[in-house]
Write a protein that holds these residues in place. Sequence first.
Motif, PDB file in Angstrom:
ATOM      1  N   MET A   1       0.848  -1.197   0.000  1.00 44.06           N
ATOM      2  CA  MET A   1       0.000   0.000   0.000  1.00 44.06           C
ATOM      3  C   MET A   1       0.885   1.248   0.000  1.00 44.06           C
ATOM      4  N   ILE A   2       0.437   2.239  -0.671  1.00 46.47           N
ATOM      5  CA  ILE A   2       1.160   3.490  -0.810  1.00 46.47           C
ATOM      6  C   ILE A   2       0.922   4.364   0.427  1.00 46.47           C
ATOM      7  N   ASN A   3       1.902   5.188   0.788  1.00 45.52           N
ATOM      8  CA  ASN A   3       1.722   6.072   1.949  1.00 45.52           C
ATOM      9  C   ASN A   3       1.484   7.514   1.492  1.00 45.52           C
ATOM     10  N   GLY A   4       1.238   8.396   2.455  1.00 37.95           N
ATOM     11  CA  GLY A   4       0.921   9.789   2.164  1.00 37.95           C
ATOM     12  C   GLY A   4       1.996  10.511   1.382  1.00 37.95           C
ATOM     13  N   ASP A   5       3.258  10.329   1.766  1.00 33.55           N
ATOM     14  CA  ASP A   5       4.356  10.999   1.055  1.00 33.55           C
ATOM     15  C   ASP A   5       4.450  10.528  -0.392  1.00 33.55           C
ATOM     16  N   GLN A   6       4.218   9.236  -0.600  1.00 37.83           N
ATOM     17  CA  GLN A   6       4.296   8.698  -1.959  1.00 37.83           C
ATOM     18  C   GLN A   6       3.169   9.241  -2.838  1.00 37.83           C
ATOM     19  N   ILE A   7       1.967   9.328  -2.295  1.00 40.31           N
ATOM     20  CA  ILE A   7       0.851   9.839  -3.100  1.00 40.31           C
ATOM     21  C   ILE A   7       1.052  11.321  -3.425  1.00 40.31           C
ATOM     22  N   ILE A   8       1.592  12.084  -2.468  1.00 36.71           N
ATOM     23  CA  ILE A   8       1.880  13.502  -2.724  1.00 36.71           C
ATOM     24  C   ILE A   8       2.912  13.639  -3.844  1.00 36.71           C
TER      25      ILE A   8
ATOM     26  N   LEU B   1      -6.598  14.890 -14.195  1.00 33.63           N
ATOM     27  CA  LEU B   1      -5.415  15.376 -13.481  1.00 33.63           C
ATOM     28  C   LEU B   1      -4.472  14.238 -13.115  1.00 33.63           C
ATOM     29  N   PHE B   2      -5.039  13.105 -12.726  1.00 38.58           N
ATOM     30  CA  PHE B   2      -4.216  11.972 -12.294  1.00 38.58           C
ATOM     31  C   PHE B   2      -4.892  10.682 -12.726  1.00 38.58           C
ATOM     32  N   ASN B   3      -4.163   9.879 -13.490  1.00 39.99           N
ATOM     33  CA  ASN B   3      -4.669   8.582 -13.916  1.00 39.99           C
ATOM     34  C   ASN B   3      -3.827   7.505 -13.252  1.00 39.99           C
ATOM     35  N   GLY B   4      -4.290   7.058 -12.112  1.00 38.52           N
ATOM     36  CA  GLY B   4      -3.532   6.098 -11.321  1.00 38.52           C
ATOM     37  C   GLY B   4      -3.230   4.799 -12.028  1.00 38.52           C
ATOM     38  N   PHE B   5      -4.037   4.432 -13.022  1.00 42.39           N
ATOM     39  CA  PHE B   5      -3.794   3.195 -13.754  1.00 42.39           C
ATOM     40  C   PHE B   5      -2.475   3.250 -14.523  1.00 42.39           C
ATOM     41  N   PHE B   6      -2.037   4.465 -14.850  1.00 43.43           N
ATOM     42  CA  PHE B   6      -0.780   4.636 -15.583  1.00 43.43           C
ATOM     43  C   PHE B   6       0.285   5.386 -14.793  1.00 43.43           C
ATOM     44  N   GLU B   7      -0.105   5.956 -13.644  1.00 42.69           N
ATOM     45  CA  GLU B   7       0.824   6.818 -12.916  1.00 42.69           C
ATOM     46  C   GLU B   7       1.208   6.276 -11.536  1.00 42.69           C
ATOM     47  N   GLY B   8       1.007   4.988 -11.312  1.00 43.06           N
ATOM     48  CA  GLY B   8       1.589   4.373 -10.135  1.00 43.06           C
ATOM     49  C   GLY B   8       0.671   4.071  -8.965  1.00 43.06           C
ATOM     50  N   PHE B   9      -0.649   4.263  -9.110  1.00 39.25           N
ATOM     51  CA  PHE B   9      -1.546   3.952  -8.000  1.00 39.25           C
ATOM     52  C   PHE B   9      -2.942   3.676  -8.561  1.00 39.25           C
ATOM     53  N   THR B  10      -3.215   2.418  -8.871  1.00 42.09           N
ATOM     54  CA  THR B  10      -4.433   2.032  -9.589  1.00 42.09           C
ATOM     55  C   THR B  10      -5.720   2.284  -8.818  1.00 42.09           C
ATOM     56  N   ASN B  11      -5.642   2.568  -7.546  1.00 36.07           N
ATOM     57  CA  ASN B  11      -6.848   2.815  -6.745  1.00 36.07           C
ATOM     58  C   ASN B  11      -7.415   4.215  -6.904  1.00 36.07           C
TER      59      ASN B  11
END
Length: 195
Positions: A1-8, A32-42
């Motif tokens: 699971m990703i943490n707050g610093d990583q999502i920022i 603005l953010f496509n998690g499927f291609f930018e590192g966080f699919t959720n």
Amino acid sequence: MINGDQIISLLTNAIAARLELFDSRHENAFRLFNGFFEGFTNLVIDIYASTIVIHNYANPPEQLATLLTTICQYLTKEFPWLQSIVLKTRNSTDSTTRNGIIFLGEKPNNRIREHKVWYSIDLLLNRDTSFYLDTYNLRAWILDNLASKSVLNTFAYTGSLGVAAKASGASQVIHLDLNRKFLNVAKTSYTLNGF
């Protein structure tokens, strides 16, 4: 699971990559953010004028819950013009939560502008946002190519393709959809443009 610093960090990179998409009047819409291609699919984040829509794709949805406050705090700091945030929880068992809840602010925007054409939106109408961002280039093509044509917009949804056709100067545009609520959004788009 990703943490707050990583999502920022991921969001900061996404914003930097899309700086040219922001307009000074905050009228347009884009992903603005496509998690499927930018590192966080959720996570997927869209901007509709001065409203942000957060799509929670986590399964179970609670996996993203701990990060939502961090994400919203970051976005409101980065975008002081932001008026509201809508949260759509894709894997919720509750239809209201899937359709979206106002997570921050009072009222989401009800229109956006693209290629000098106004489009009515209803971000809480259903699971989708009432406006497909991925047909941006198709709407541009329609504006350039359908003047004086007759257009039948089948499965019209909220009518953005037909609205673009009307804006292009199409001689006739007919929208067909089974859902009257969707067609009412198209009618409002016509009104916004003086059609």
